[in-house]
Structure formats: C-alpha cells, structure tokens
Design a protein around this motif. Structure first.
Motif, PDB file in Angstrom:
ATOM      1  N   ASP A   1     -32.098 -56.499 -75.930  1.00 54.23           N
ATOM      2  CA  ASP A   1     -31.911 -57.573 -76.908  1.00 54.23           C
ATOM      3  C   ASP A   1     -30.690 -58.441 -76.607  1.00 54.23           C
ATOM      4  O   ASP A   1     -30.639 -59.609 -77.001  1.00 54.23           O
ATOM      5  N   GLU A   2     -29.707 -57.878 -75.944  1.00 43.55           N
ATOM      6  CA  GLU A   2     -28.495 -58.643 -75.684  1.00 43.55           C
ATOM      7  C   GLU A   2     -28.793 -59.926 -74.907  1.00 43.55           C
ATOM      8  O   GLU A   2     -28.031 -60.884 -74.943  1.00 43.55           O
ATOM      9  N   PHE A   3     -29.916 -59.914 -74.197  1.00 43.11           N
ATOM     10  CA  PHE A   3     -30.251 -61.092 -73.393  1.00 43.11           C
ATOM     11  C   PHE A   3     -31.273 -61.971 -74.100  1.00 43.11           C
ATOM     12  O   PHE A   3     -31.772 -62.937 -73.546  1.00 43.11           O
ATOM     13  N   GLY A   4     -31.571 -61.625 -75.319  1.00 46.63           N
ATOM     14  CA  GLY A   4     -32.516 -62.405 -76.113  1.00 46.63           C
ATOM     15  C   GLY A   4     -31.795 -63.494 -76.892  1.00 46.63           C
ATOM     16  O   GLY A   4     -30.575 -63.600 -76.851  1.00 46.63           O
ATOM     17  N   PRO A   5     -32.578 -64.281 -77.604  1.00 51.72           N
ATOM     18  CA  PRO A   5     -32.005 -65.465 -78.262  1.00 51.72           C
ATOM     19  C   PRO A   5     -31.186 -65.181 -79.513  1.00 51.72           C
ATOM     20  O   PRO A   5     -30.546 -66.073 -80.026  1.00 51.72           O
ATOM     21  N   GLU A   6     -31.195 -63.944 -79.982  1.00 49.33           N
ATOM     22  CA  GLU A   6     -30.516 -63.680 -81.248  1.00 49.33           C
ATOM     23  C   GLU A   6     -29.015 -63.441 -81.079  1.00 49.33           C
ATOM     24  O   GLU A   6     -28.279 -63.381 -82.043  1.00 49.33           O
ATOM     25  N   TYR A   7     -28.573 -63.265 -79.863  1.00 48.19           N
ATOM     26  CA  TYR A   7     -27.185 -62.827 -79.658  1.00 48.19           C
ATOM     27  C   TYR A   7     -26.211 -63.986 -79.502  1.00 48.19           C
ATOM     28  O   TYR A   7     -26.595 -65.122 -79.237  1.00 48.19           O
ATOM     29  N   CYS A   8     -24.934 -63.628 -79.630  1.00 46.72           N
ATOM     30  CA  CYS A   8     -23.870 -64.625 -79.540  1.00 46.72           C
ATOM     31  C   CYS A   8     -23.932 -65.407 -78.236  1.00 46.72           C
ATOM     32  O   CYS A   8     -23.575 -66.577 -78.186  1.00 46.72           O
ATOM     33  N   THR A   9     -24.393 -64.753 -77.176  1.00 48.44           N
ATOM     34  CA  THR A   9     -24.410 -65.397 -75.865  1.00 48.44           C
ATOM     35  C   THR A   9     -25.366 -66.571 -75.816  1.00 48.44           C
ATOM     36  O   THR A   9     -25.329 -67.363 -74.882  1.00 48.44           O
ATOM     37  N   ASN A  10     -26.227 -66.678 -76.787  1.00 52.13           N
ATOM     38  CA  ASN A  10     -27.214 -67.752 -76.776  1.00 52.13           C
ATOM     39  C   ASN A  10     -27.028 -68.732 -77.928  1.00 52.13           C
ATOM     40  O   ASN A  10     -27.947 -69.453 -78.299  1.00 52.13           O
ATOM     41  N   CYS A  11     -25.813 -68.755 -78.478  1.00 54.08           N
ATOM     42  CA  CYS A  11     -25.482 -69.735 -79.519  1.00 54.08           C
ATOM     43  C   CYS A  11     -25.217 -71.094 -78.893  1.00 54.08           C
ATOM     44  O   CYS A  11     -24.863 -71.184 -77.730  1.00 54.08           O
ATOM     45  N   TYR A  12     -25.320 -72.131 -79.691  1.00 55.84           N
ATOM     46  CA  TYR A  12     -24.770 -73.420 -79.261  1.00 55.84           C
ATOM     47  C   TYR A  12     -23.265 -73.233 -79.028  1.00 55.84           C
ATOM     48  O   TYR A  12     -22.763 -73.471 -77.950  1.00 55.84           O
ATOM     49  N   ASN A  13     -22.568 -72.835 -80.067  1.00 54.35           N
ATOM     50  CA  ASN A  13     -21.113 -72.703 -80.000  1.00 54.35           C
ATOM     51  C   ASN A  13     -20.733 -71.437 -80.747  1.00 54.35           C
ATOM     52  O   ASN A  13     -20.646 -71.435 -81.977  1.00 54.35           O
TER      53      ASN A  13
END
Lengths: 123, 579
Positions: free
Chosen positions: B249-261
C-alpha cells in the motif's frame, strides 16, 4: 509600496507589482519584497500559481527560490509569469466537463461587422 | 467551523535502546536533554494547533524508540492521546476520518515494560523487523552489541490476548532481496506462529540514505520481480488480502508519497518542539518547518507548504510523467527521495505502474487536463505549454477551420507580425488562439516599431497597392452598446498604412518596418490606466476576408466572435499621468 519610482524603468517595475494585486492577495510588505527582488535580480522570474508566488532569482550558482503563500483572487486566470521584461497572464482553463474554454482573449471587442469605423472607404 | 486536519507523528524521545547498523538517524538516537517533558510538548502543540483550528486526526508515536520512555511518561502520553480521540471524536469524524486507538511505531525490544498500558488503552502496535529474520539478528542489535530477535518474538507473544492492531513492516534492500526464499518462509512463520496480523504487514522499498554504506537499493526491475514473486507465492492463500493490499500500500495512491503537497497534511513533532515533514525529513533543514514553541501555527503551516513546493521543484518536471496515465495517482512521488537521488520521478515508478494496473486503477489516456492541473498547483514550469487544447465534438474547432481554409492562415499565424519595443521583440499571435496574454508597458521614451512580413500585403488581395497595414487601438475601458447590447473594449483609433508608405519606409528583405511610436503617444490620454489596452495588427484585405468568412460560416463566426487578429495588450505609463 514604499518606493516612489523615479525612472521609467522603476515606474514599469512598480506598475507590474501593482498589477499583481489585481490577481493575488498581497500585502504592502509582500509587494515591496517583490519589487526589491526584481530590482536586485535582473533575470528574476516570478511564477504565480493557485496559492503562491515563487520568486526565482534565475542566477548561477542557483539560489533557493523564495515563496510567498498567497491566494489567487482572480478566477479568470490560472497564473502569471512576471520578469523585468514581461508580464504574462495565463487565462483560466475550464475543464472539458464544464461549459467551455475561456480562451486567451481579453473579454470583449469585436466590431462585428466593420462599418462603424468610417475608414474603409477604399474597399 | 472550518478545520484543517493533519496527521501528526510525535517523537517523545530521540533515545533508542538498539543500534541498528543502518539506522538513518545515525548518532541522533540519544535523548536530546530538552527541558520539556514528553507529554508537555504534545499537550502544548495540540492546544496551539487546536486554537488555530488545526486538528490532528491521527497522532502516532515514533522514535527514537518510544518504549525507552519511563512507564509513567509512556502511560501519560497514551492516556492523553486516548482522551484526545474521545474528546474530539465528533470533530475528527466530521472531517471524514475514523477514530483510532493510540498508535506506536516500535522496535518491540522493550515492549514488555509497557504491556499494562498497551492493554489498558488497546494501543495499536506497528513493529519493525528485518526479513529474512536471519538478517534481523545481524543488523538489528542492541547498543551493547546483543542480538534482539528472540526477545522481540517473546514480546510479540505478550500481545496475543490483546485485541489491538499489531502489525510489522520490513524494508527491502538488495541485501534482503538476495534471500527472497527465506523472506517468504519467514512471512509464513510469523503468520503461523505469532499473533501478528500478517495480512496487515507492509513492505518498504529501501532507498540509499544514511545506511552507513551497509545497505544498497534494489533496481526497479528487482522491485517488480520481488512484487511478482510475492504474488506468485501468496495470491489465493490466506495472505491473499495482504499481498493484494497492505503489503504494498505504501506505493499506492493513499499515502503521503502521492500527495500534491504533503506539507499540507503530514507533520513530525519532536519533544523539543521542532517540526519536520516526516521520518524521512527528520533532522534535515530542507524539511524543517519550525518550532511549536517559537513559531506561530500559521508560520509553520506556510513553511511546510512552501518547503515541499520548493523541494518538488528542485528538479524539472519529468516529461515522461506528463505522458504517464497514472500521474493522477502518483504525482511524481516523495520529494525527499527524489532529491536524495537527484531524480525527478518516483524511485518506485515501475513498481507503482504494475501495482496500479493489478489493482484496476484506470490509466488516464487523455490526461492533459490532469497534467495541467498538476502543473498549475505544484510546478514552476511555464503553464502555457501544458494548457490542454480545446475539445469540441459536434463541429470543427477554430484550429481545424483554419487548417481547412488556407486563406485564414495569415489572420492567425504567429510569424507575420513582430512588435519591437526598445530591445524586446514580441512575436504577435491571434488573441483568440494563443493560450496566454502578454502585457507590455510603454512609456514616452519607448521606441516602438511594428515589423510585418512583406508577403502579408499580397495575401487575399488582388490589388496590393490598395491594401494596407491595418492597426486598431482599443482602450481597456469597456462600453456596452448596439442592438446586441454587448460589452466591448472601447475603440480609440484605426490607422491604415498603405503599401506605398511601407515601400518607402524602413524595411529588410523579409519585413516592412513601421514606427508606431507617434501613433501610440498621440492617444495617451485615451488609454485605461487600470485595465490593459489593446493593439491589433492585420491588413485591410485579411480583415475583409475575416468578416466574409464570418458571414458564410456560422461555426467560424461563433468561434471568432471576438477580434481574431494578432495583438498585444499594453499599459501606457507616463510620469505626469501617474501624478
């Protein structure tokens, strides 16, 4: 703004900064900062986004850009790009799910057909 | 009330009882001896945040190692967080977030010390292990150089009868990846023989940073091989949910790494009041947002947004990302890792693409609008390059009509007119085609020339001698008139410069050059000072053709209802007028 422009170069810079307030919510101090930044860095580029203005000195070696967090208060634009030579406005793009593209034109002006000018007598 | 919701990691101590050989915190794992008590800083921060309408929807404890706290300090912290969730349940739920239990990230080595508190408050546990477990004992040792695995497994056993969430995570470097078969066996072992919820387990893909040169990242190809191997091994088993969910999940869209900012939502608070982005950015000045005791909440929030924005823009936008239909999920990844690698795309890009596909996330094949939205929000690149083209389906676009009728070409092209003001050149484009508006500033000192390509005088014209450069000046002031009651820019003047004059004036091989300074100056009192004025250039013949086309083609008419000619907007600045 604190600065009273004396030369035309300063007057243009001053006016560019004032024109930014049409589009962004900026304090007097922030305007002074932008004015001084443009005066200090001749090649500076100021990029306006949805909620920020980024001041990039555009010098080598690179220095960290400065960011002014502010709100774009002009719904008709998506951003601006300001330098000591230019002031560019990016009109708001309306996504295709909405009613249409607002286009690059200013809001008005068509003489929509021609005879109101009295200067086409040689056609 | 309009609340801003944040995710808060709290580091109540920098001390750690272990001495993992690759620890990114290096020598920082000792308590910093600050004057503040662990609870004091959290209490202070929460109150200050809340006074400013900022609500942590999640407070997780992180280290250092939280279990090195005294029993009392640990108890007080957990109790405070538990009460905070109870007291703020409505506000948090109204924001769309679930209320959780107090949560700790721990190495589990001293878990037994706090087992009563963990039981009482049903504390959710997220532990760290090295997989394969054989490497755990090699890398994760105590400061006295003792192995830790046995004691940690004993401590995990103590959690057996507590109905809390208990999970572990493991970071995969090359050194671990080399033992992939062992990793699989150890996952099965932990699932079968411990109370850990191995469906809630997660992998992290390690990146080269402060590992004392001990660990090395795996390649993107190896990341995919690892992912595929896990699926081959666990799909359809009782760990199917995990391998298709939380494990990656860490590489999915829900994580902080995939935020705009991520600076708008994720914060790490240390006991001394310092606030950083997260565990990755901890102790790094580029990810330092301020100090809760010294700075206002507004300053901290602004610094956070600003620094992450700057960090995302240290490298130019990767054009591959703008063509990737998954940009809407990925948003180019974590700025910390990108800058660590001097890269401009996510270090798990290929893995993410495979995972998105497996999880049935649609690839946005027509992503130009999202790309523009992303550039508009998060990038310093010129936006006009990314403005999507207009889309219409039921009739030809203006651009298509221009392609279909070659006679329209010179009414719209970008090469026929150049305005030169002092040392600046402006290639003029049609105001209804171009995607941005240039505003220029003219003064009484300005030298202003219009350069028109010589062929223009012949275009759409049987008798060029009777054709002219056609210049229209319009004020920024608006006027409403006529049968249609339209609001338009007010006309100031129209000038026609005939071929004879152009032939006799300045020119080069390709262009006629006409000085329009006097013309501009003549109308200085007519210009708007507050709104940009407008100047258009075409020829009389092309102008006639435009209106003929309007009469004959309704689709052209409705799309070219505003003046289509090449133009530029301007202000006229006169010191006397300013006064």
């Amino acid at each position: 703004m604190n600065k009273e422009p004396e030369t035309y170069e300063e007057l243009i810079r001053y006016k560019r900064c004032v024109d930014l307030t049409i589009h962004y919510d900026l304090s007097k101090e922030e305007l002074d900062k932008i004015y001084n930044y443009l005066a200090t860095y001749p090649k500076a580029i100021i990029i306006g986004n949805d909620n920020s203005l980024t001041l990039n000195a555009n010098v080598e070696p690179k220095i960290q850009p400065e960011v002014i967090m502010t709100k774009c208060i002009d719904g008709s634009i998506d951003g601006v790009k300001v330098t000591n030579d230019s002031f560019k406005i990016i009109p708001h793009y309306v996504p295709s799910s909405s009613s249409g593209y607002s286009g690059g034109s200013s809001s008005n002006n068509n003489n929509n057909n021609n005879n109101n000018n009295n200067n086409n007598n040689n056609r | 009330m309009n609340y801003k919701y944040i995710h808060l990691l709290y580091v109540p101590t920098m001390a750690c009882n272990m001495c993992c050989k690759y620890c990114y915190l290096e020598d920082n794992t000792v308590d910093d001896g600050t004057k503040y008590k662990p609870l004091e800083t959290l209490e202070y921060a929460i109150k200050k945040f809340k006074d400013n309408n900022v609500i942590p929807f999640n407070i997780s404890l992180h280290g250092g190692e939280v279990t090195t706290l005294s029993k009392n300090d640990f108890y007080d912290l957990i109790k405070f967080i538990s009460n905070y969730y109870n007291d703020n349940k409505k506000i948090i739920c109204d924001g769309g977030f679930k209320i959780g239990n107090p949560h700790i990230k721990t190495n589990m080595y001293n878990l037994e010390k706090h087992i009563d508190t963990i039981k009482e408050f049903n504390v959710s546990i997220s532990g760290s292990l090295d997989l394969p477990l054989s490497l755990h004992d090699e890398y994760r040792i105590t400061k006295g150089n003792q192995k830790t695995l046995k004691k940690i497994l004993d401590n995990i056993a103590l959690l057996k009868d507590i109905p809390n969430k208990k999970k572990v995570s493991a970071t995969i470097f090359k050194e671990h990846y080399n033992y992939i078969d062992e990793i699989i066996e150890d996952i099965k072992f932990l699932h079968k023989n411990t109370c850990l919820d191995m469906n809630d387990f997660n992998f992290m893909i390690g990146f080269d940073y402060n590992s004392n040169g001990i660990l090395h990242h795996i390649t993107e190809k190896e990341q995919i091989e690892f992912y595929n191997r896990m699926h081959k091994e666990f799909d359809g088993t009782d760990l199917d949910y995990g391998v298709n969910g939380p494990w990656f999940d860490e590489f999915g869209p829900e994580y902080c790494t995939n935020c705009y900012n991520c600076g708008e939502k994720f914060f790490l608070l240390e006991k001394n009041g310092d606030i950083y982005s997260c565990v990755r950015g901890q102790k790094n000045p580029n990810y330092y947002y301020g100090n809760i005791y010294k700075n206002s909440v507004e300053e901290i929030l602004n610094t956070a947004k600003t620094k992450i924005f700057i960090n995302h823009n240290k490298q130019p936008l990767n054009e591959e990302c703008t063509k990737c239909g998954y940009l809407y999920l990925c948003k180019t990844g974590c700025p910390f890792v990108k800058n660590n690698y001097n890269s401009n795309k996510s270090y798990t890009c290929q893995l993410q693409q495979v995972m998105y596909k497996d999880r049935n996330f649609l690839k946005d094949e027509f992503n130009d609008e999202f790309v523009y939205e992303y550039v508009k929000k998060m990038r310093l690149e010129d936006k006009d390059k990314y403005i999507p083209s207009r889309k219409q389906t039921d009739y030809s676009t203006l651009e298509e009509l221009i392609k279909q009728d070659k006679n329209l070409k010179y009414i719209y092209d970008n090469d026929s007119f150049i305005l030169k003001i002092d040392n600046q050149e402006y290639h003029l484009g049609s105001q209804i085609i171009k995607k941005s508006r240039d505003i220029i500033y003219i003064t009484p000192n300005s030298k202003i020339e219009i350069w028109m390509k010589k062929n223009m005088i012949n275009e759409m014209c049987d008798y060029p001698e009777n054709n002219s450069l056609y210049i229209m000046l319009l004020s920024g002031d608006l006027v409403t008139y006529g049968d249609e009651n339209r609001t338009k820019q007010r006309h100031i003047a129209t000038h026609q410069i005939y071929k004879g004059v152009l032939d006799n004036g300045k020119q080069d091989d390709e262009y006629y050059v006409y000085n329009i300074k006097n013309m501009i100056d003549n109308y200085k009192s007519e210009y708007s000072f507050d709104k940009p004025n407008n100047i258009f250039f075409t020829t009389s013949a092309l102008r006639d053709y435009h209106y003929t086309k309007q009469k004959n083609n309704a689709y052209y008419h409705i799309q070219a209802i505003n003046l289509p000619f090449q133009n530029i907007e301007f202000y006229y600045l006169d010191k006397e007028l300013k006064k």
